[in-house]
Design a protein around this motif. Structure first.
Motif, short mmCIF file in Angstrom:
data_model
loop_
_atom_site.label_atom_id
_atom_site.label_comp_id
_atom_site.label_asym_id
_atom_site.label_seq_id
_atom_site.Cartn_x
_atom_site.Cartn_y
_atom_site.Cartn_z
N GLU A 231 0.87 -1.04 -0.04
CA GLU A 231 0.00 0.03 0.12
C GLU A 231 0.85 1.38 -0.06
N LEU B 94 -1.51 2.19 -2.57
CA LEU B 94 -2.82 1.29 -2.69
C LEU B 94 -3.82 1.48 -1.69
N SER B 95 -5.03 1.20 -1.77
CA SER B 95 -5.86 1.22 -0.62
C SER B 95 -5.93 0.04 0.07
N THR C 155 -8.59 -2.08 0.18
CA THR C 155 -9.35 -2.93 -0.89
C THR C 155 -8.61 -3.35 -2.14
N GLN C 156 -7.49 -2.59 -2.46
CA GLN C 156 -6.86 -2.87 -3.81
C GLN C 156 -5.78 -3.93 -3.22
N SER C 157 -5.28 -3.53 -2.18
CA SER C 157 -3.95 -4.60 -1.66
C SER C 157 -4.40 -5.88 -1.41
N LEU D 105 -6.66 -7.53 -3.49
CA LEU D 105 -7.05 -8.29 -4.97
C LEU D 105 -6.11 -9.44 -5.08
N TYR E 115 1.76 -3.25 -10.56
CA TYR E 115 0.79 -4.16 -9.84
C TYR E 115 -0.07 -5.25 -10.43
N TRP E 116 -0.50 -5.03 -11.82
CA TRP E 116 -1.24 -5.89 -12.39
C TRP E 116 -0.53 -7.37 -12.67
N TRP F 49 -14.19 -3.12 2.36
CA TRP F 49 -14.89 -2.19 1.97
C TRP F 49 -15.33 -1.27 2.90
#
Length: 441
Positions: free
Chosen positions: A40, A45-46, A48-50, A52, A104-105, A380
């Protein structure tokens, strides 16, 4: 590829260590929360994103287990462990490339998609083999192996934290930690590939194994029974409740006590993750072994009923006492692990041993669903509560209320489980006919 058949005199106690070498490796997934704060910070990253990569890994675990379950049954555990080794290690190498290039993808693709495929195939690879080796104690046998998956983070969490301390928490340090993980696990999982064997009585005869005695249900028929879907719901609810804490364990305990007189340090948070992993691991062996004595339905009553009570205690009093928070979380994670280890034996009780590995693989789609639901609910809601100005324990209150409700749903589903109707039972003649139509999943 024909599965390696044990020679005369082969000890069945050599099979659990083979399974453990794979499960201890892929159990690293439960230490993902150690990487969340550095990622993050380094990649902006948020929460939620971290989450994924972890969420996708759990989704792919369930999907690859479901679609690969019949292939695992046919090709044997050595084939499955080899596939798991290649995918899981390659996933870390791709993640290392993604971290060093700050793409990150690539981390999502490597850890989540490729590594997650290795998780699923590796997770189910020894289950049916162990049940065949230990028909007298199926709960204990699967608990020994699946214990390793829970215990993987007990090793990986402090190990990952130490590497990040040594290499740095920037993108290059994270990349180097991923690289070391990938290479080390490849070596360790190779031990299981070389050691695993199937019992001589389980060796395939022609293209399909013989139908064992007793109640037996094929994977094709099992998914058409209400028992399968009730157990699917039981597993999904239990996993959602546990994985919500586990995926965000390190930042969660930090947030809970951030504004107290004794905040939790990063190293202490990593220690909390390790403690959760120990409870997860102990629960897998302890509760699954207990299920051999008290029955599967009774032990799931414990997981779901007492688990809801633990969440209620955290919601009401968790921020008043670190000891209470940690104790309740440990109990929840022991039930979470126990649920995973007990479900293969529950399936064996209801559907027999004939295609229990393939049935187990299909049931693990419940884990895929829970792997999205649990982290999504917790992350979330926490992100939105933070934007609204909330802090500390109030970030998680609504999430815990939802988890209590889900556990109650799972408890009701478990109460509705009954023996499978005889019309779904397999006979040798019937299965030969069905086998001409059934394709590998």
């Amino acid at each position: 590829m024909s599965p390696p058949v044990a020679p005369a005199g082969w000890s069945r106690w050599l099979v659990p260590p083979a399974a453990l070498s794979v499960h201890l490796s892929i159990g690293q997934a439960y230490a993902w929360s150690v990487f969340k704060p550095p990622l993050e910070s380094a990649l902006h990253l948020s929460g939620t994103q971290s989450a994924l990569p972890f969420q996708l890994a759990i989704v792919m675990l369930g999907l690859s287990a479901a679609f690969g379950g019949t292939l695992v049954e046919r090709n044997g555990p050595r084939w499955a462990m080899t596939v798991a080794l290649i995918c899981f290690s390659s996933g870390f190498l791709l993640s290392a490339l993604g971290a060093v290039t700050e793409q990150y993808w690539l981390i999502v693709l490597g850890y989540g998609f490729v590594g997650g495929t290795g998780l699923g195939i590796g997770y189910i690879s020894p289950v049916s083999t162990l049940i065949k080796w230990f028909p007298d104690r199926p709960g204990m046998a699967t608990g020994i192996a699946i214990m390793g998956f829970g215990g993987g983070a007990l090793i990986a969490s402090p190990w990952s934290a130490q590497m990040l301390d040594s290499f740095g928490t920037g993108s290059s340090g994270i990349a180097l930690a991923f690289l070391v993980h990938g290479l080390t696990y490849a070596v360790f999982m190779t031990l299981g590939v070389l050691l695993v064997r199937v019992p001589r009585t389980a060796a395939p005869r022609g293209d399909r194994p013989a139908v064992p005695e007793g109640v037996q249900v094929s994977a094709r028929s099992a998914v058409r029974t209400p028992q399968f879907w009730l157990l699917w719901l039981v597993l999904c609810m239990n996993v959602t409740a546990g994985i919500g804490i586990l995926e965000k364990a390190a930042p969660m305990i930090t947030d809970f006590f951030a504004h107290t007189s004794a905040p939790v340090s990063a190293s202490a948070a990593a220690g909390f993750v390790a403690l959760l992993s120990a409870a997860n691991m102990a629960g897998r062996l302890g509760w699954s072994s207990a299920s051999d004595l008290i029955g599967r339905k009774n032990v799931y009553r414990l997981y779901l009923g007492v688990g809801a009570l633990m969440y209620l205690l955290i919601a009401l009093f968790g921020d008043d006492s670190k000891a209470l928070f940690v104790l309740c979380a440990l109990v929840i994670l022991s039930f979470y692990g126990g649920g995973f280890a007990t479900i293969p034996a529950y399936l064996k009780d209801l559907f027999g041993t004939y295609q229990v590995g393939a049935i187990h693989g299909r049931l693990l789609t419940a884990w895929s669903t829970a792997g999205v639901l649990g982290p999504l609910i917790v992350n979330w809601i926490a992100d939105h509560q933070e934007k609204a100005g909330s802090q500390g324990a109030s970030l998680y209150g609504l999430s815990f209320d939802i988890m209590i409700g889900l556990l109650v749903v799972g408890f009701i589903a478990n109460e509705l489980v009954r023996p499978v109707h005889p019309r779904h039972h397999v006979t040798a003649a019937k299965e030969v006919a069905d086998g001409r139509r059934e394709q590998p999943a």
